[in-house]
Design a protein around this motif. Structure first.
Motif, PDB file in Angstrom:
ATOM      1  N   PRO A  54       0.828  -1.217   0.000  1.00 32.10           N
ATOM      2  CA  PRO A  54       0.000   0.000   0.000  1.00 32.10           C
ATOM      3  C   PRO A  54       0.859   1.264   0.000  1.00 32.10           C
ATOM      4  O   PRO A  54       1.951   1.298   0.586  1.00 32.10           O
ATOM      5  CB  PRO A  54      -0.799  -0.133   1.303  1.00 32.10           C
ATOM      6  CG  PRO A  54      -0.809  -1.598   1.601  1.00 32.10           C
ATOM      7  CD  PRO A  54       0.524  -2.107   1.126  1.00 32.10           C
ATOM      8  N   LYS A  55       0.356   2.289  -0.641  1.00 36.27           N
ATOM      9  CA  LYS A  55       1.085   3.555  -0.704  1.00 36.27           C
ATOM     10  C   LYS A  55       1.331   4.120   0.693  1.00 36.27           C
ATOM     11  O   LYS A  55       2.358   4.756   0.938  1.00 36.27           O
ATOM     12  CB  LYS A  55       0.304   4.566  -1.550  1.00 36.27           C
ATOM     13  CG  LYS A  55       0.236   4.207  -3.030  1.00 36.27           C
ATOM     14  CD  LYS A  55      -0.537   5.251  -3.825  1.00 36.27           C
ATOM     15  CE  LYS A  55      -0.587   4.890  -5.304  1.00 36.27           C
ATOM     16  NZ  LYS A  55      -1.365   5.885  -6.097  1.00 36.27           N
ATOM     17  N   GLU A  56       0.384   3.875   1.604  1.00 34.24           N
ATOM     18  CA  GLU A  56       0.540   4.369   2.972  1.00 34.24           C
ATOM     19  C   GLU A  56       1.749   3.729   3.647  1.00 34.24           C
ATOM     20  O   GLU A  56       2.465   4.373   4.415  1.00 34.24           O
ATOM     21  CB  GLU A  56      -0.722   4.081   3.789  1.00 34.24           C
ATOM     22  CG  GLU A  56      -1.968   4.791   3.306  1.00 34.24           C
ATOM     23  CD  GLU A  56      -2.646   4.095   2.144  1.00 34.24           C
ATOM     24  OE1 GLU A  56      -3.652   4.633   1.659  1.00 34.24           O
ATOM     25  OE2 GLU A  56      -2.181   3.007   1.723  1.00 34.24           O
ATOM     26  N   ALA A  57       1.975   2.431   3.373  1.00 33.72           N
ATOM     27  CA  ALA A  57       3.132   1.739   3.948  1.00 33.72           C
ATOM     28  C   ALA A  57       4.425   2.226   3.309  1.00 33.72           C
ATOM     29  O   ALA A  57       5.423   2.471   3.997  1.00 33.72           O
ATOM     30  CB  ALA A  57       2.979   0.231   3.765  1.00 33.72           C
ATOM     31  N   THR A  58       4.410   2.400   1.980  1.00 35.01           N
ATOM     32  CA  THR A  58       5.597   2.893   1.274  1.00 35.01           C
ATOM     33  C   THR A  58       5.983   4.278   1.768  1.00 35.01           C
ATOM     34  O   THR A  58       7.176   4.599   1.890  1.00 35.01           O
ATOM     35  CB  THR A  58       5.344   2.927  -0.241  1.00 35.01           C
ATOM     36  OG1 THR A  58       5.080   1.591  -0.697  1.00 35.01           O
ATOM     37  CG2 THR A  58       6.552   3.469  -0.989  1.00 35.01           C
ATOM     38  N   ALA A  59       4.985   5.091   2.083  1.00 34.50           N
ATOM     39  CA  ALA A  59       5.260   6.451   2.574  1.00 34.50           C
ATOM     40  C   ALA A  59       6.008   6.419   3.904  1.00 34.50           C
ATOM     41  O   ALA A  59       6.755   7.346   4.223  1.00 34.50           O
ATOM     42  CB  ALA A  59       3.950   7.224   2.722  1.00 34.50           C
ATOM     43  N   ILE A  60       5.829   5.343   4.671  1.00 31.71           N
ATOM     44  CA  ILE A  60       6.494   5.230   5.971  1.00 31.71           C
ATOM     45  C   ILE A  60       7.913   4.680   5.828  1.00 31.71           C
ATOM     46  O   ILE A  60       8.873   5.266   6.336  1.00 31.71           O
ATOM     47  CB  ILE A  60       5.672   4.341   6.920  1.00 31.71           C
ATOM     48  CG1 ILE A  60       4.353   5.031   7.266  1.00 31.71           C
ATOM     49  CG2 ILE A  60       6.459   4.025   8.199  1.00 31.71           C
ATOM     50  CD1 ILE A  60       3.390   4.167   8.047  1.00 31.71           C
ATOM     51  N   HIS A  61       8.046   3.539   5.138  1.00 32.66           N
ATOM     52  CA  HIS A  61       9.372   2.896   5.090  1.00 32.66           C
ATOM     53  C   HIS A  61      10.117   3.062   3.765  1.00 32.66           C
ATOM     54  O   HIS A  61      11.289   2.682   3.656  1.00 32.66           O
ATOM     55  CB  HIS A  61       9.286   1.411   5.443  1.00 32.66           C
ATOM     56  CG  HIS A  61       8.235   0.631   4.710  1.00 32.66           C
ATOM     57  ND1 HIS A  61       8.155   0.566   3.329  1.00 32.66           N
ATOM     58  CD2 HIS A  61       7.229  -0.151   5.182  1.00 32.66           C
ATOM     59  CE1 HIS A  61       7.148  -0.217   2.975  1.00 32.66           C
ATOM     60  NE2 HIS A  61       6.558  -0.654   4.078  1.00 32.66           N
ATOM     61  N   GLY A  62       9.470   3.626   2.752  1.00 30.04           N
ATOM     62  CA  GLY A  62      10.155   3.908   1.496  1.00 30.04           C
ATOM     63  C   GLY A  62      10.355   2.714   0.589  1.00 30.04           C
ATOM     64  O   GLY A  62      11.063   2.809  -0.415  1.00 30.04           O
ATOM     65  N   ILE A  63       9.740   1.589   0.904  1.00 31.47           N
ATOM     66  CA  ILE A  63       9.906   0.381   0.092  1.00 31.47           C
ATOM     67  C   ILE A  63       8.679   0.214  -0.790  1.00 31.47           C
ATOM     68  O   ILE A  63       7.561   0.074  -0.295  1.00 31.47           O
ATOM     69  CB  ILE A  63      10.112  -0.855   0.987  1.00 31.47           C
ATOM     70  CG1 ILE A  63      11.357  -0.666   1.852  1.00 31.47           C
ATOM     71  CG2 ILE A  63      10.238  -2.121   0.133  1.00 31.47           C
ATOM     72  CD1 ILE A  63      11.545  -1.740   2.911  1.00 31.47           C
ATOM     73  N   SER A  64       8.906   0.225  -2.103  1.00 27.42           N
ATOM     74  CA  SER A  64       7.816   0.168  -3.071  1.00 27.42           C
ATOM     75  C   SER A  64       7.771  -1.203  -3.742  1.00 27.42           C
ATOM     76  O   SER A  64       8.679  -2.027  -3.593  1.00 27.42           O
ATOM     77  CB  SER A  64       8.012   1.241  -4.141  1.00 27.42           C
ATOM     78  OG  SER A  64       9.229   0.994  -4.847  1.00 27.42           O
ATOM     79  N   ASP A  65       6.716  -1.420  -4.509  1.00 20.78           N
ATOM     80  CA  ASP A  65       6.609  -2.658  -5.280  1.00 20.78           C
ATOM     81  C   ASP A  65       7.808  -2.824  -6.205  1.00 20.78           C
ATOM     82  O   ASP A  65       8.345  -3.931  -6.356  1.00 20.78           O
ATOM     83  CB  ASP A  65       5.318  -2.653  -6.114  1.00 20.78           C
ATOM     84  CG  ASP A  65       4.062  -2.716  -5.260  1.00 20.78           C
ATOM     85  OD1 ASP A  65       4.126  -3.308  -4.165  1.00 20.78           O
ATOM     86  OD2 ASP A  65       3.030  -2.178  -5.687  1.00 20.78           O
ATOM     87  N   GLU A  66       8.230  -1.727  -6.828  1.00 21.54           N
ATOM     88  CA  GLU A  66       9.351  -1.790  -7.765  1.00 21.54           C
ATOM     89  C   GLU A  66      10.653  -2.182  -7.066  1.00 21.54           C
ATOM     90  O   GLU A  66      11.468  -2.924  -7.613  1.00 21.54           O
ATOM     91  CB  GLU A  66       9.534  -0.421  -8.451  1.00 21.54           C
ATOM     92  CG  GLU A  66       8.397  -0.011  -9.388  1.00 21.54           C
ATOM     93  CD  GLU A  66       7.145   0.431  -8.641  1.00 21.54           C
ATOM     94  OE1 GLU A  66       6.056   0.395  -9.247  1.00 21.54           O
ATOM     95  OE2 GLU A  66       7.247   0.798  -7.439  1.00 21.54           O
ATOM     96  N   LYS A  67      10.829  -1.716  -5.840  1.00 20.81           N
ATOM     97  CA  LYS A  67      12.079  -1.986  -5.116  1.00 20.81           C
ATOM     98  C   LYS A  67      12.236  -3.461  -4.768  1.00 20.81           C
ATOM     99  O   LYS A  67      13.361  -3.971  -4.688  1.00 20.81           O
ATOM    100  CB  LYS A  67      12.127  -1.140  -3.843  1.00 20.81           C
ATOM    101  CG  LYS A  67      13.476  -1.181  -3.129  1.00 20.81           C
ATOM    102  CD  LYS A  67      13.533  -0.173  -2.003  1.00 20.81           C
ATOM    103  CE  LYS A  67      14.898  -0.189  -1.332  1.00 20.81           C
ATOM    104  NZ  LYS A  67      14.998   0.822  -0.238  1.00 20.81           N
TER     105      LYS A  67
END
Length: 258
Positions: A54-67
């Protein structure tokens, strides 16, 4: 101040897709293993959660689907993680309520029989909250006099948690430099499973802590309402809770047979 250890202790931190222990997945795990002689070993793994982050999780830890697209899923990391923590006590920041339960789910899902019977867990957040009531960043500033850079990076959070615990031992002489004592001090309640669905009463008997049977002895409920066991096994409860309930039931059956 150094930790007084009789065996290794693993400080660890998880970054995840969310906070649902039964449904969310690990995207990053870092472990700092501290040995009784003071030596340290650390490892960090990125993990493909095999579900959208989720974008909300990525906003916290910076880990995206692409990463994590090219990273292996946890089941391919599980044995290496399991071997690193095997025979060790555990420690983390909010680990008793979140990191340990979620790690247990992932390991059980990967077919590894994770168990805490001979392991104690030190929750540095609980010690901090009982003493000062703050967040990890504030704890790091308060105890260590440093600014926590790369907050919500698993490796940075893990190392900061270790340093905070050492500073807590320096600051509070009433804290015993013993992992079992620290685990007892940092525990919230006498839970039999990680999620707290099964706890112990004053007599040491297992009781349910939720639902229509809240406060009742587990064995009493299973005897009077056998279908409740099956309902829990088929419902959306953590795997470790189901494992503990099964162990309680089997122990009663074995006692009857003997």
């Amino acid at each position: 101040m150094e930790l007084n250890l009789s065996r290794p202790i693993c400080f660890f931190d998880l970054e995840t897709t969310g906070t649902n222990i039964a449904q969310d997945r690990i995207v990053e795990i870092a472990i700092l293993k501290v040995f009784p002689n003071g030596n340290k070993e650390s490892k960090t793994w990125l993990v493909n959660p095999e579900m959208p982050i989720p974008k909300e999780a990525t906003a916290i830890h910076g880990i995206s689907d692409e990463k994590v697209a090219g990273e292996p899923p946890f089941r391919e990391r599980a044995r290496e993680v399991y071997q690193m923590i095997q025979g060790c006590d555990l420690a983390g920041f909010n680990s008793n309520r979140f990191d340990i339960p979620l790690l247990a789910e992932e390991l059980l899902r990967a077919g590894l029989d994770f168990d805490m019977k001979n392991t104690v867990a030190v929750d540095v957040q609980t010690i901090f909250h009982k003493m000062e009531k703050r967040t990890l960043e504030a704890a790091y500033q308060f105890y260590c006099g440093k600014e926590l850079r790369d907050a919500h990076s698993a490796a940075a959070d893990t190392l900061a948690t270790y340093e905070v615990l050492l500073s807590q031992l320096d600051r509070y002489p009433e804290l015993e430099n013993d992992v079992k004592a620290l685990a007892a001090f940092s525990s919230h309640s006498e839970s039999v499973d990680f999620a707290g669905f099964i706890q112990r009463d004053d007599s040491g008997d297992e009781i349910f802590s939720f639902g229509k049977h809240k406060g009742r002895k587990v064995l009493e409920v299973l005897e009077q309402e056998p279908g409740y066991f099956g309902w829990i096994l088929n419902a959306d409860f953590p795997l470790y809770t189901k494992k503990v309930l099964t162990q309680i039931r089997l122990a009663r059956l074995n006692n009857r047979l003997s």
